[in-house]
Design a protein around this motif. Structure first.
Motif, PDB file in Angstrom:
ATOM      1  N   VAL A 214       0.838  -1.204   0.000  1.00  0.00           N
ATOM      2  CA  VAL A 214       0.000   0.000   0.000  1.00  0.00           C
ATOM      3  C   VAL A 214       0.869   1.249   0.000  1.00  0.00           C
ATOM      4  CG1 VAL A 214      -1.603   1.359   1.385  1.00  0.00           C
ATOM      5  CG2 VAL A 214      -2.001  -1.076   1.067  1.00  0.00           C
ATOM      6  N   HIS A 215       1.864   1.295   0.892  1.00  0.00           N
ATOM      7  CA  HIS A 215       2.743   2.468   0.946  1.00  0.00           C
ATOM      8  C   HIS A 215       3.433   2.696  -0.402  1.00  0.00           C
ATOM      9  CE1 HIS A 215       1.975   3.060   5.085  1.00  0.00           C
ATOM     10  NE2 HIS A 215       2.762   2.120   5.566  1.00  0.00           N
ATOM     11  N   THR A 216       3.859   1.606  -1.028  1.00  0.00           N
ATOM     12  CA  THR A 216       4.578   1.717  -2.298  1.00  0.00           C
ATOM     13  C   THR A 216       3.656   2.215  -3.407  1.00  0.00           C
ATOM     14  OG1 THR A 216       6.013  -0.106  -1.607  1.00  0.00           O
ATOM     15  CG2 THR A 216       6.066   0.500  -3.932  1.00  0.00           C
ATOM     16  N   LEU A 217       2.428   1.671  -3.466  1.00  0.00           N
ATOM     17  CA  LEU A 217       1.477   2.103  -4.483  1.00  0.00           C
ATOM     18  C   LEU A 217       1.135   3.583  -4.338  1.00  0.00           C
ATOM     19  CD1 LEU A 217      -0.944  -0.970  -4.548  1.00  0.00           C
ATOM     20  CD2 LEU A 217       0.454  -0.161  -6.448  1.00  0.00           C
ATOM     21  N   ARG A 218       1.210   4.078  -3.126  1.00  0.00           N
ATOM     22  CA  ARG A 218       0.878   5.489  -2.885  1.00  0.00           C
ATOM     23  C   ARG A 218       2.097   6.398  -2.969  1.00  0.00           C
ATOM     24  NH1 ARG A 218      -3.136   4.402   2.289  1.00  0.00           N
ATOM     25  NH2 ARG A 218      -4.658   3.178   1.115  1.00  0.00           N
ATOM     26  N   GLY A 219       3.246   5.808  -3.335  1.00  0.00           N
ATOM     27  CA  GLY A 219       4.450   6.617  -3.442  1.00  0.00           C
ATOM     28  C   GLY A 219       4.997   7.052  -2.106  1.00  0.00           C
ATOM     29  N   GLN A 220       4.723   6.237  -1.054  1.00  0.00           N
ATOM     30  CA  GLN A 220       5.189   6.555   0.297  1.00  0.00           C
ATOM     31  C   GLN A 220       5.986   5.376   0.865  1.00  0.00           C
ATOM     32  OE1 GLN A 220       1.330   7.106   2.025  1.00  0.00           O
ATOM     33  NE2 GLN A 220       1.170   9.233   1.397  1.00  0.00           N
ATOM     34  N   PRO A 221       7.055   4.942   0.181  1.00  0.00           N
ATOM     35  CA  PRO A 221       7.807   3.778   0.658  1.00  0.00           C
ATOM     36  C   PRO A 221       8.407   4.015   2.029  1.00  0.00           C
ATOM     37  CG  PRO A 221       9.054   4.965  -0.996  1.00  0.00           C
ATOM     38  CD  PRO A 221       7.685   5.586  -0.978  1.00  0.00           C
ATOM     39  N   GLN A 222       8.306   2.984   2.885  1.00  0.00           N
ATOM     40  CA  GLN A 222       8.827   3.084   4.247  1.00  0.00           C
ATOM     41  C   GLN A 222       9.657   1.843   4.555  1.00  0.00           C
ATOM     42  OE1 GLN A 222       5.606   3.788   6.982  1.00  0.00           O
ATOM     43  NE2 GLN A 222       4.782   5.484   5.804  1.00  0.00           N
ATOM     44  N   GLY A 223      10.955   2.005   4.721  1.00  0.00           N
ATOM     45  CA  GLY A 223      11.800   0.895   5.112  1.00  0.00           C
ATOM     46  C   GLY A 223      12.354   0.124   3.933  1.00  0.00           C
ATOM     47  N   PRO A 224      13.264  -0.825   4.208  1.00  0.00           N
ATOM     48  CA  PRO A 224      13.960  -1.562   3.146  1.00  0.00           C
ATOM     49  C   PRO A 224      13.046  -2.443   2.314  1.00  0.00           C
ATOM     50  CG  PRO A 224      14.481  -2.454   5.317  1.00  0.00           C
ATOM     51  CD  PRO A 224      13.758  -1.182   5.551  1.00  0.00           C
ATOM     52  N   VAL A 225      11.987  -2.992   2.911  1.00  0.00           N
ATOM     53  CA  VAL A 225      11.071  -3.843   2.137  1.00  0.00           C
ATOM     54  C   VAL A 225      10.392  -3.018   1.055  1.00  0.00           C
ATOM     55  CG1 VAL A 225       9.003  -5.271   2.215  1.00  0.00           C
ATOM     56  CG2 VAL A 225      10.711  -5.466   4.032  1.00  0.00           C
ATOM     57  N   ALA A 226       9.844  -1.869   1.442  1.00  0.00           N
ATOM     58  CA  ALA A 226       9.186  -0.998   0.453  1.00  0.00           C
ATOM     59  C   ALA A 226      10.178  -0.504  -0.589  1.00  0.00           C
ATOM     60  CB  ALA A 226       8.513   0.172   1.155  1.00  0.00           C
ATOM     61  N   GLN A 227      11.407  -0.266  -0.178  1.00  0.00           N
ATOM     62  CA  GLN A 227      12.421   0.161  -1.146  1.00  0.00           C
ATOM     63  C   GLN A 227      12.641  -0.921  -2.199  1.00  0.00           C
ATOM     64  OE1 GLN A 227      13.810   3.115  -1.467  1.00  0.00           O
ATOM     65  NE2 GLN A 227      12.763   3.949   0.322  1.00  0.00           N
ATOM     66  N   GLY A 228      12.603  -2.187  -1.763  1.00  0.00           N
ATOM     67  CA  GLY A 228      12.723  -3.285  -2.715  1.00  0.00           C
ATOM     68  C   GLY A 228      11.521  -3.368  -3.642  1.00  0.00           C
ATOM     69  N   LEU A 229      10.334  -3.093  -3.095  1.00  0.00           N
ATOM     70  CA  LEU A 229       9.119  -3.151  -3.905  1.00  0.00           C
ATOM     71  C   LEU A 229       9.080  -2.049  -4.955  1.00  0.00           C
ATOM     72  CD1 LEU A 229       6.431  -3.939  -1.164  1.00  0.00           C
ATOM     73  CD2 LEU A 229       7.524  -5.536  -2.736  1.00  0.00           C
ATOM     74  N   LEU A 230       9.786  -0.957  -4.695  1.00  0.00           N
ATOM     75  CA  LEU A 230       9.821   0.144  -5.662  1.00  0.00           C
ATOM     76  C   LEU A 230      10.375  -0.299  -7.007  1.00  0.00           C
ATOM     77  CD1 LEU A 230      10.992   3.261  -3.599  1.00  0.00           C
ATOM     78  CD2 LEU A 230       8.848   3.015  -4.865  1.00  0.00           C
ATOM     79  N   LYS A 231      11.154  -1.383  -7.018  1.00  0.00           N
ATOM     80  CA  LYS A 231      11.755  -1.863  -8.255  1.00  0.00           C
ATOM     81  C   LYS A 231      10.745  -2.601  -9.132  1.00  0.00           C
ATOM     82  CE  LYS A 231      16.168  -2.397  -5.832  1.00  0.00           C
ATOM     83  NZ  LYS A 231      17.181  -3.354  -5.342  1.00  0.00           N
ATOM     84  N   LEU A 232       9.561  -2.908  -8.567  1.00  0.00           N
ATOM     85  CA  LEU A 232       8.546  -3.654  -9.308  1.00  0.00           C
ATOM     86  C   LEU A 232       7.660  -2.694 -10.094  1.00  0.00           C
ATOM     87  CD1 LEU A 232       7.410  -6.180  -6.552  1.00  0.00           C
ATOM     88  CD2 LEU A 232       9.215  -6.454  -8.249  1.00  0.00           C
ATOM     89  N   THR A 233       7.215  -3.147 -11.257  1.00  0.00           N
ATOM     90  CA  THR A 233       6.268  -2.358 -12.042  1.00  0.00           C
ATOM     91  C   THR A 233       4.908  -2.365 -11.347  1.00  0.00           C
ATOM     92  OG1 THR A 233       5.542  -4.283 -13.318  1.00  0.00           O
ATOM     93  CG2 THR A 233       7.438  -3.033 -14.176  1.00  0.00           C
ATOM     94  N   PRO A 234       4.030  -1.389 -11.636  1.00  0.00           N
ATOM     95  CA  PRO A 234       2.697  -1.390 -11.030  1.00  0.00           C
ATOM     96  C   PRO A 234       1.942  -2.702 -11.274  1.00  0.00           C
ATOM     97  CG  PRO A 234       3.117   0.716 -12.066  1.00  0.00           C
ATOM     98  CD  PRO A 234       4.276  -0.180 -12.429  1.00  0.00           C
ATOM     99  N   GLY A 235       2.111  -3.285 -12.475  1.00  0.00           N
ATOM    100  CA  GLY A 235       1.435  -4.546 -12.769  1.00  0.00           C
ATOM    101  C   GLY A 235       1.887  -5.663 -11.847  1.00  0.00           C
ATOM    102  N   ARG A 236       3.183  -5.739 -11.584  1.00  0.00           N
ATOM    103  CA  ARG A 236       3.695  -6.775 -10.696  1.00  0.00           C
ATOM    104  C   ARG A 236       3.332  -6.515  -9.246  1.00  0.00           C
ATOM    105  NH1 ARG A 236       9.437  -7.696 -13.884  1.00  0.00           N
ATOM    106  NH2 ARG A 236       8.635  -9.308 -15.299  1.00  0.00           N
ATOM    107  N   LEU A 237       3.263  -5.250  -8.873  1.00  0.00           N
ATOM    108  CA  LEU A 237       2.813  -4.933  -7.517  1.00  0.00           C
ATOM    109  C   LEU A 237       1.380  -5.408  -7.299  1.00  0.00           C
ATOM    110  CD1 LEU A 237       4.159  -1.350  -6.680  1.00  0.00           C
ATOM    111  CD2 LEU A 237       4.503  -3.437  -5.352  1.00  0.00           C
TER     112      LEU A 237
END
Length: 278
Positions: A214-237
């Motif tokens: 959720v944080h990543t989809l909203r452009g609010q990454p928090q912590g190393p896990v979300a930072q890793g998710l930032l590398k995924l395309t919206p479709g993969r998320l």
């Protein structure tokens, strides 16, 4: 009416909203049981006949608790898809006054299971607002719903389960899962240890990942896990989000389920999906 302890802030907000209830309330976050509990709390709040709503003891509160109140309409997307026929059946009802002295409350539990046709039919119903009927959409997160439905809603976000950083063991499991998704190695050595995974750990892991998505989809990454998710395309998320919802459903079943097998399915399913075309 029972409200989960960590969701009392949302209950207080609902009490304030009850003076002028929005046409559409969206409850996201938390888990499915908490969202349903607060949806029923909302219905009881708007129909309670006691001195302090919701009292939990009057006839209306008891009927809401038992899901038999004449002015409560509950669609459960956790049981089946919510289809256009279901929404169409509402239309004659929406032109009628409530049977009691309160407000008719239409709840869509697990509203992400509205089919596209049903979601559009619901939008049409909302074009003719009624003071005597309100709607409640309960979903893991707003991104799962039709954007035009979200834009019509008053959204409240329930408290998520404990942050991974507050539990070192959970943080280690999250790191291990992210590593498996990157490399395909190391995961089964963890889950293969007898007693290493219980239902509490598995659910905490799934919910923590849902929060990070959720944080990543909203452009609010928090912590190393979300930072890793930032590398995924919206479709993969979105594929990851869907897999997490299936895992949560499996862990919420009343019949016993092997939590290690659920996590293994999640790990392998997502590992494969992340390598498919975006």
């Amino acid at each position: 009416m029972h409200v989960p302890q960590r969701q009392t802030r949302i209950a207080d907000l609902l009490r304030r909203l009850a003076a002028a209830p929005p046409q559409v309330l969206l409850l996201e976050g938390g888990d499915a049981a908490e969202r349903e509990a607060l949806g029923l709390f909302w219905a009881a709040l708007l129909n309670c006949a006691g001195p302090e709503a919701p009292c939990g003891a009057c006839r209306s509160c008891v009927q809401v608790r038992d899901r038999v109140h004449p002015d409560l309409v509950l669609f459960d997307g956790g049981q089946d898809k919510i289809k256009i026929e279901d929404v169409r059946e509402l239309r004659p009802l929406l032109g009628q006054a409530p049977r009691g002295d309160g407000t008719r409350v239409v709840i869509f539990h697990e509203a992400q299971e509205l089919t596209p046709q049903a979601a559009n039919a619901l939008l049409k119903s909302l074009e003719e607002p009624s003071r005597s009927t309100v709607f409640a959409l309960l979903a893991p997160q707003r991104e799962w719903l039709l954007p035009t439905l979200v834009s019509r809603s008053w959204t409240l976000t329930l408290a998520w389960p404990g942050e991974p950083g507050a539990d070192p063991a959970l943080g280690e499991w999250l790191d291990a899962l992210m590593e498996f998704w990157r490399t395909g190695r190391g995961w089964f050595r963890r889950t293969g240890v007898k007693g290493a995974v219980d239902k509490h750990l598995a659910m905490a892991l799934v919910l923590a990942l849902q929060r990070e998505v959720v944080h990543t989809l909203r452009g609010q990454p928090q912590g190393p896990v979300a930072q890793g998710l930032l590398k995924l395309t919206p479709g993969r998320l979105k594929r990851l989000d869907l897999a997490l919802a299936h895992a949560q459903d499996a862990l919420s079943l009343p019949t016993p389920v092997n939590p290690a097998l659920v996590l293994d399915w999640l790990a392998t399913h997502v590992h494969k999906a992340l390598r498919a075309p975006a």
